[in-house]
Design a protein around this motif. Structure first.
Motif, mmCIF file in Angstrom:
data_model
loop_
_atom_site.group_PDB
_atom_site.id
_atom_site.type_symbol
_atom_site.label_atom_id
_atom_site.label_comp_id
_atom_site.label_asym_id
_atom_site.label_seq_id
_atom_site.Cartn_x
_atom_site.Cartn_y
_atom_site.Cartn_z
ATOM 1 N N PHE A 48 10.910 14.601 -1.185
ATOM 2 C CA PHE A 48 11.014 14.064 0.170
ATOM 3 C C PHE A 48 9.648 14.110 0.859
ATOM 4 O O PHE A 48 9.211 13.128 1.466
ATOM 5 N N VAL A 49 8.984 15.270 0.774
ATOM 6 C CA VAL A 49 7.689 15.439 1.427
ATOM 7 C C VAL A 49 6.658 14.470 0.832
ATOM 8 O O VAL A 49 5.887 13.842 1.561
ATOM 9 N N ILE A 50 6.672 14.328 -0.482
ATOM 10 C CA ILE A 50 5.738 13.400 -1.134
ATOM 11 C C ILE A 50 6.020 11.964 -0.707
ATOM 12 O O ILE A 50 5.091 11.189 -0.461
ATOM 13 N N THR A 51 7.291 11.607 -0.587
ATOM 14 C CA THR A 51 7.644 10.262 -0.124
ATOM 15 C C THR A 51 7.130 10.030 1.295
ATOM 16 O O THR A 51 6.552 8.975 1.594
ATOM 17 N N GLY A 52 7.329 11.019 2.169
ATOM 18 C CA GLY A 52 6.806 10.906 3.538
ATOM 19 C C GLY A 52 5.296 10.776 3.562
ATOM 20 O O GLY A 52 4.740 9.972 4.321
ATOM 21 N N ALA A 53 4.630 11.553 2.718
ATOM 22 C CA ALA A 53 3.166 11.491 2.646
ATOM 23 C C ALA A 53 2.703 10.136 2.112
ATOM 24 O O ALA A 53 1.704 9.584 2.593
ATOM 25 N N LEU A 54 3.417 9.599 1.162
ATOM 26 C CA LEU A 54 3.070 8.291 0.600
ATOM 27 C C LEU A 54 3.224 7.188 1.646
ATOM 28 O O LEU A 54 2.364 6.312 1.766
ATOM 29 N N ILE A 55 4.294 7.259 2.420
ATOM 30 C CA ILE A 55 4.488 6.270 3.495
ATOM 31 C C ILE A 55 3.364 6.396 4.520
ATOM 32 O O ILE A 55 2.797 5.388 4.962
ATOM 33 N N PHE A 56 3.008 7.627 4.892
ATOM 34 C CA PHE A 56 1.893 7.829 5.818
ATOM 35 C C PHE A 56 0.600 7.248 5.244
ATOM 36 O O PHE A 56 -0.156 6.582 5.948
ATOM 37 N N TRP A 57 0.330 7.482 3.966
ATOM 38 C CA TRP A 57 -0.893 6.984 3.330
ATOM 39 C C TRP A 57 -0.953 5.454 3.384
ATOM 40 O O TRP A 57 -2.004 4.885 3.691
ATOM 41 N N VAL A 58 0.174 4.792 3.099
ATOM 42 C CA VAL A 58 0.216 3.321 3.142
ATOM 43 C C VAL A 58 -0.089 2.836 4.559
ATOM 44 O O VAL A 58 -0.900 1.915 4.749
ATOM 45 N N LEU A 59 0.532 3.440 5.551
ATOM 46 C CA LEU A 59 0.285 3.027 6.935
ATOM 47 C C LEU A 59 -1.158 3.333 7.351
ATOM 48 O O LEU A 59 -1.773 2.561 8.086
ATOM 49 N N ALA A 60 -1.724 4.427 6.866
ATOM 50 C CA ALA A 60 -3.124 4.750 7.161
ATOM 51 C C ALA A 60 -4.065 3.718 6.531
ATOM 52 O O ALA A 60 -5.094 3.368 7.124
ATOM 53 N N GLN A 61 -3.723 3.220 5.343
ATOM 54 C CA GLN A 61 -4.532 2.173 4.707
ATOM 55 C C GLN A 61 -4.492 0.897 5.533
ATOM 56 O O GLN A 61 -5.499 0.204 5.684
ATOM 57 N N LEU A 62 -3.323 0.578 6.074
ATOM 58 C CA LEU A 62 -3.205 -0.598 6.937
ATOM 59 C C LEU A 62 -4.003 -0.416 8.227
ATOM 60 O O LEU A 62 -4.521 -1.377 8.791
ATOM 61 N N ALA A 63 -4.116 0.829 8.692
ATOM 62 C CA ALA A 63 -4.810 1.119 9.950
ATOM 63 C C ALA A 63 -6.324 1.196 9.798
ATOM 64 O O ALA A 63 -7.035 1.205 10.801
#
Length: 150
Positions: A48-63
């Protein structure tokens, strides 16, 4: 030339960036919080934590998208690419009505999208940024031509 921005200058969609990073943090915290509240094993919680971190990473790449102009040229940072251009390579800076972002027409005959200037949420800001980058490109191009002739 006094209306030109001081170099170096960074153009980026500030509102979009704030929304993406805020959403990334909230999603990470919610998913991690759910993992801690549910009766899960350590491996399931970690997933779960890794999935949340992965979603954050994708959004950070977009930002991270931006356009940085300095004395020697422009660096365009898009979602998965980064390209450095000399001022002489930029023939035209375009932001036409309906365009999702600025396009740079280049001396090699190609066009490069510059996602760092986009009229999504803050249209007036994007138009002003596009005008500023166009003025910089024209001024630098004229200075480069004068050096070549002189």
């Amino acid at each position: 030339m006094s209306d030109l921005p001081d170099l170096p200058v960074t153009f980026r969609p500030g509102h979009t960036r704030a929304i993406l990073l805020t959403a990334g943090v909230v999603i990470f915290l919610v998913i991690s919080g759910i993992a801690m509240l549910l009766e899960l094993g350590p491996g399931e919680r970690l997933s779960f934590v890794i999935t949340g971190a992965l979603i954050f990473w994708v959004l950070a790449q977009l930002a991270r998208i931006k356009v940085v102009a300095d004395e020697s040229g422009v660096t365009v940072v898009n979602i998965v690419s980064r390209r450095r251009l000399d001022w002489a390579e930029i023939l035209q800076v375009n932001l036409r009505p309906g365009d999702p972002w600025v396009f740079l027409n280049l001396s090699d005959g190609t066009s490069l999208p510059a996602l760092g200037i986009q009229p999504g949420i803050a249209k007036q800001r994007a138009v002003a940024d596009a005008r500023a980058l166009r003025a910089l490109a024209e001024a630098r191009s004229a200075a480069h031509e004068a050096q070549d002739q002189g």
